[in-house]
Scaffold this motif. Structure first.
Motif, PDB file in Angstrom:
ATOM      1  N   SER A 175       0.850  -1.259   0.211  1.00 36.78           N
ATOM      2  CA  SER A 175      -0.096  -0.138  -0.051  1.00 36.78           C
ATOM      3  C   SER A 175       1.003   1.293   0.189  1.00 36.78           C
ATOM      4  O   SER A 175       2.048   1.233   0.657  1.00 36.78           O
ATOM      5  CB  SER A 175      -0.953  -0.059   1.295  1.00 36.78           C
ATOM      6  OG  SER A 175      -1.894  -1.072   1.369  1.00 36.78           O
TER       7      SER A 175
ATOM      8  N   THR B 162      -1.628   7.372   1.676  1.00 37.28           N
ATOM      9  CA  THR B 162      -3.100   6.873   1.606  1.00 37.28           C
ATOM     10  C   THR B 162      -3.724   5.584   1.680  1.00 37.28           C
ATOM     11  O   THR B 162      -4.960   5.384   1.833  1.00 37.28           O
ATOM     12  CB  THR B 162      -3.579   7.052  -0.114  1.00 37.28           C
ATOM     13  OG1 THR B 162      -3.069   6.171  -0.960  1.00 37.28           O
ATOM     14  CG2 THR B 162      -3.036   8.643  -0.599  1.00 37.28           C
TER      15      THR B 162
ATOM     16  N   THR C 292      -3.673   3.163   0.065  1.00 35.47           N
ATOM     17  CA  THR C 292      -4.136   2.547  -1.315  1.00 35.47           C
ATOM     18  C   THR C 292      -3.547   1.290  -1.726  1.00 35.47           C
ATOM     19  O   THR C 292      -2.075   1.617  -1.817  1.00 35.47           O
ATOM     20  CB  THR C 292      -4.352   3.570  -2.510  1.00 35.47           C
ATOM     21  OG1 THR C 292      -5.235   4.668  -1.960  1.00 35.47           O
ATOM     22  CG2 THR C 292      -5.104   2.948  -3.633  1.00 35.47           C
TER      23      THR C 292
ATOM     24  N   LYS D 293      -1.362  -0.512  -3.943  1.00 39.96           N
ATOM     25  CA  LYS D 293      -0.438   0.052  -5.353  1.00 39.96           C
ATOM     26  C   LYS D 293      -0.179  -1.293  -6.090  1.00 39.96           C
ATOM     27  O   LYS D 293      -0.115  -1.081  -7.107  1.00 39.96           O
ATOM     28  CB  LYS D 293       0.672   0.823  -5.227  1.00 39.96           C
ATOM     29  CG  LYS D 293       0.334   2.053  -4.504  1.00 39.96           C
ATOM     30  CD  LYS D 293      -0.100   2.887  -5.794  1.00 39.96           C
ATOM     31  CE  LYS D 293      -0.140   4.598  -5.504  1.00 39.96           C
ATOM     32  NZ  LYS D 293      -0.339   5.142  -6.723  1.00 39.96           N
TER      33      LYS D 293
ATOM     34  N   SER E  28      -1.315  -3.071  -9.066  1.00 40.82           N
ATOM     35  CA  SER E  28      -2.586  -3.633  -8.537  1.00 40.82           C
ATOM     36  C   SER E  28      -3.488  -4.163  -9.521  1.00 40.82           C
ATOM     37  O   SER E  28      -4.338  -5.106  -9.452  1.00 40.82           O
ATOM     38  CB  SER E  28      -3.296  -2.527  -7.573  1.00 40.82           C
ATOM     39  OG  SER E  28      -3.454  -1.415  -8.496  1.00 40.82           O
TER      40      SER E  28
END
Length: 123
Positions: A47, A51, A53, A55, A92
């Motif tokens: 991640s 954030t 998120t 990746k 991802s």
């Protein structure tokens, strides 16, 4: 979209190569060589630290290559890519069983190969 940027087509249209030759329509997808990952690989999500998120994913079940390392740096930055270690990395959106690494270990773009050009006979 790729066909608009095809080098052979562009050069032929500019009459830089194969002047007077024609080519049939290209109505098939470009190709490139790739290999698939073996089933049962254990993937670890990576991640973005800021954030959270996801990746990309890495695995120690497949050795990393310069291609996967470049992608890790692009997605995670130079510092963040260090967590990949010696394993293989995919973005991802790519963790669908296809390996981005090309079978011949060269970084290649998809292309149309074995094309046939012909010169029409005069009327």
């Amino acid at each position: 979209l790729m066909q608009e940027h095809d080098q052979l087509t562009i050069e032929c249209e500019k009459n830089m190569v194969f002047s007077g030759f024609e080519e049939g329509s290209i109505n098939f997808a470009p190709s490139y060589k790739y290999v698939t990952f073996p089933k049962g690989i254990s993937w670890n999500a990576l991640s973005d630290r800021n954030t959270s998120t996801v990746k990309g994913y890495c695995t120690e079940d497949v050795d990393g290559t310069s291609f996967s390392k470049k992608q890790a740096v692009a997605d995670l930055g130079e510092k963040g890519s260090g967590v990949v270690g010696s394993g293989y990395y995919v973005s991802s959106g790519e963790k669908n069983g296809l390996r981005r690494e090309f079978a011949n270990k060269k970084e290649q773009c998809p292309s149309w190969c074995d094309r046939i050009l012909h010169k029409p006979l005069p009327n």
